[in-house]
Design a protein around this motif. Sequence first.
Motif, PDB file in Angstrom:
ATOM      1  N   ASN A   1     -10.106 -64.490 -60.219  1.00  0.00           N
ATOM      2  CA  ASN A   1      -9.589 -63.474 -59.291  1.00  0.00           C
ATOM      3  C   ASN A   1     -10.372 -63.193 -58.086  1.00  0.00           C
ATOM      4  O   ASN A   1     -11.612 -63.476 -58.028  1.00  0.00           O
ATOM      5  CB  ASN A   1      -9.045 -62.076 -59.872  1.00  0.00           C
TER       6      ASN A   1
ATOM      7  N   LEU B   1       5.712 -59.827 -59.633  1.00  0.00           N
ATOM      8  CA  LEU B   1       5.200 -58.951 -58.537  1.00  0.00           C
ATOM      9  C   LEU B   1       5.628 -57.615 -58.898  1.00  0.00           C
ATOM     10  O   LEU B   1       4.884 -56.581 -58.527  1.00  0.00           O
ATOM     11  CB  LEU B   1       5.808 -59.468 -57.203  1.00  0.00           C
TER      12      LEU B   1
ATOM     13  N   LEU C   1      -2.583 -57.792 -59.164  1.00  0.00           N
ATOM     14  CA  LEU C   1      -2.052 -59.142 -58.752  1.00  0.00           C
ATOM     15  C   LEU C   1      -3.436 -60.122 -58.466  1.00  0.00           C
ATOM     16  O   LEU C   1      -4.337 -59.484 -58.053  1.00  0.00           O
ATOM     17  CB  LEU C   1      -1.370 -59.021 -57.247  1.00  0.00           C
ATOM     18  N   ARG C   2      -3.331 -61.221 -59.229  1.00  0.00           N
ATOM     19  CA  ARG C   2      -4.296 -62.208 -59.265  1.00  0.00           C
ATOM     20  C   ARG C   2      -4.239 -62.981 -58.138  1.00  0.00           C
ATOM     21  O   ARG C   2      -3.119 -63.276 -57.286  1.00  0.00           O
ATOM     22  CB  ARG C   2      -4.287 -63.102 -60.464  1.00  0.00           C
ATOM     23  N   LEU C   3      -5.431 -63.856 -57.796  1.00  0.00           N
ATOM     24  CA  LEU C   3      -5.355 -64.859 -56.593  1.00  0.00           C
ATOM     25  C   LEU C   3      -4.244 -65.739 -57.168  1.00  0.00           C
ATOM     26  O   LEU C   3      -3.187 -66.279 -56.146  1.00  0.00           O
ATOM     27  CB  LEU C   3      -6.613 -65.517 -56.573  1.00  0.00           C
TER      28      LEU C   3
ATOM     29  N   ASP D   1      -1.297 -65.513 -58.533  1.00  0.00           N
ATOM     30  CA  ASP D   1       0.070 -64.839 -58.215  1.00  0.00           C
ATOM     31  C   ASP D   1       0.314 -64.776 -56.771  1.00  0.00           C
ATOM     32  O   ASP D   1       1.693 -64.983 -56.551  1.00  0.00           O
ATOM     33  CB  ASP D   1       0.245 -63.492 -58.783  1.00  0.00           C
ATOM     34  N   SER D   2      -0.624 -64.552 -55.999  1.00  0.00           N
ATOM     35  CA  SER D   2      -0.485 -64.620 -54.489  1.00  0.00           C
ATOM     36  C   SER D   2      -0.404 -65.833 -53.846  1.00  0.00           C
ATOM     37  O   SER D   2       0.874 -65.912 -52.879  1.00  0.00           O
ATOM     38  CB  SER D   2      -1.710 -63.619 -53.863  1.00  0.00           C
ATOM     39  N   ALA D   3      -0.926 -66.658 -54.414  1.00  0.00           N
ATOM     40  CA  ALA D   3      -0.705 -68.048 -53.957  1.00  0.00           C
ATOM     41  C   ALA D   3       0.759 -68.718 -54.498  1.00  0.00           C
ATOM     42  O   ALA D   3       1.390 -69.257 -53.607  1.00  0.00           O
ATOM     43  CB  ALA D   3      -1.705 -68.981 -54.588  1.00  0.00           C
TER      44      ALA D   3
ATOM     45  N   ALA E   1       3.390 -66.817 -55.016  1.00  0.00           N
ATOM     46  CA  ALA E   1       4.470 -66.171 -54.253  1.00  0.00           C
ATOM     47  C   ALA E   1       4.731 -66.856 -52.778  1.00  0.00           C
ATOM     48  O   ALA E   1       5.751 -67.097 -52.413  1.00  0.00           O
ATOM     49  CB  ALA E   1       4.049 -64.646 -54.041  1.00  0.00           C
ATOM     50  N   VAL E   2       3.659 -67.350 -52.353  1.00  0.00           N
ATOM     51  CA  VAL E   2       3.587 -67.942 -50.951  1.00  0.00           C
ATOM     52  C   VAL E   2       4.390 -69.401 -51.121  1.00  0.00           C
ATOM     53  O   VAL E   2       5.411 -69.527 -50.352  1.00  0.00           O
ATOM     54  CB  VAL E   2       2.281 -68.152 -50.328  1.00  0.00           C
TER      55      VAL E   2
ATOM     56  N   GLN F   1       0.822 -70.612 -60.874  1.00  0.00           N
ATOM     57  CA  GLN F   1       0.571 -69.109 -61.712  1.00  0.00           C
ATOM     58  C   GLN F   1      -0.122 -69.342 -63.004  1.00  0.00           C
ATOM     59  O   GLN F   1      -0.625 -68.227 -63.299  1.00  0.00           O
ATOM     60  CB  GLN F   1       2.102 -68.333 -61.618  1.00  0.00           C
TER      61      GLN F   1
END
Length: 318
Positions: free
Chosen positions: A293, A113, A123-125, A127-129, A131-132, A287
């Motif tokens: 993406n 991040l 930021l890739r898909l 990475d976002s998932a 993080a959640v 990740q």
Amino acid sequence: MQQQKKAYAYGLCAVLAWSTVATAFKISLAHLTPAQLVLYASLASSASLLGILLYQGRIASLLPALRQHWQRSLLLGAVNPLLYYLILFKAYALLPAQEAQAINYTWALTMTLLSVPLLKHKLRLNDSAAAVVCYLGVLIIGTHGQLLSLHFSSVAGVGYALASTLLWAAYWIFNARDQREPVLGLTLNFLLSLPLSLLFCAATGELHAVAWQGLAGAAYVGALEMGFTFVLWLSAMKLTNSTARIANLIFLSPLLSLVLIHFVVGEPILPSTLLGLALILGGLLLQKLPLPNLGRLRGSAASADHREISSPSGRQNQ
């Protein structure tokens, strides 16, 4: 094949050593303040790293490197070990060891991040998932599973644990551009951090006699976690023909650590810790998956010929 076996052996030894440090932190902090533990552990680590350089026949290169890189070494030494471990030990002083060590494992995600604003990475898909999922795990651990009430066992402790991941991630992002030889650079960081740690303890009135158990714990933490184990891991990475295989060994560490925390420290392992840790590790694994993406998904959906979307084959280390 022989080199790969050595790489696995070094990597496993490093992981086993790292698995003990959460327990060592908690035991040492029963006899030392966080600042004292930083000071005495840094002293032990400096001695350990100097011994390694002496064994390698490279001790003579220390002084020229100091003259050339003293400013960088002082700055990085102020971050790691002083500031990073001071904040991490504060987290361990306020939280059960099982909670602090689990939250600390989110540093790899934090580094991804942070690389967005610092290195202009996208930021890739994944990475976002991730993080959640990971930060949901942190929330479960910090609230002991009471998500709706948001009742944290220690808000300050969770804050310190998360802050330590920011410092550690930032340290390695900036360290990636460091041209110094790794062991030599780490030795200089620790040596130049010692006067800073000494001044901090003097300013806060923490320079006084301490129990031998605290000194023994600091010696173990410094020599093993901060010093020798780093060299073992570095050796494993140099010998392996698959960095990913060696890197994946690190996922054994939190599980082994929980066993030691339970049987040595005496903490009952809470179901919320196991669930939260499973989410954190699951997020980190997510990740690594080669998912496409968002931009490629949208572009492919809009294309007239409906060409098949091919996922990237791997992820570049950041």
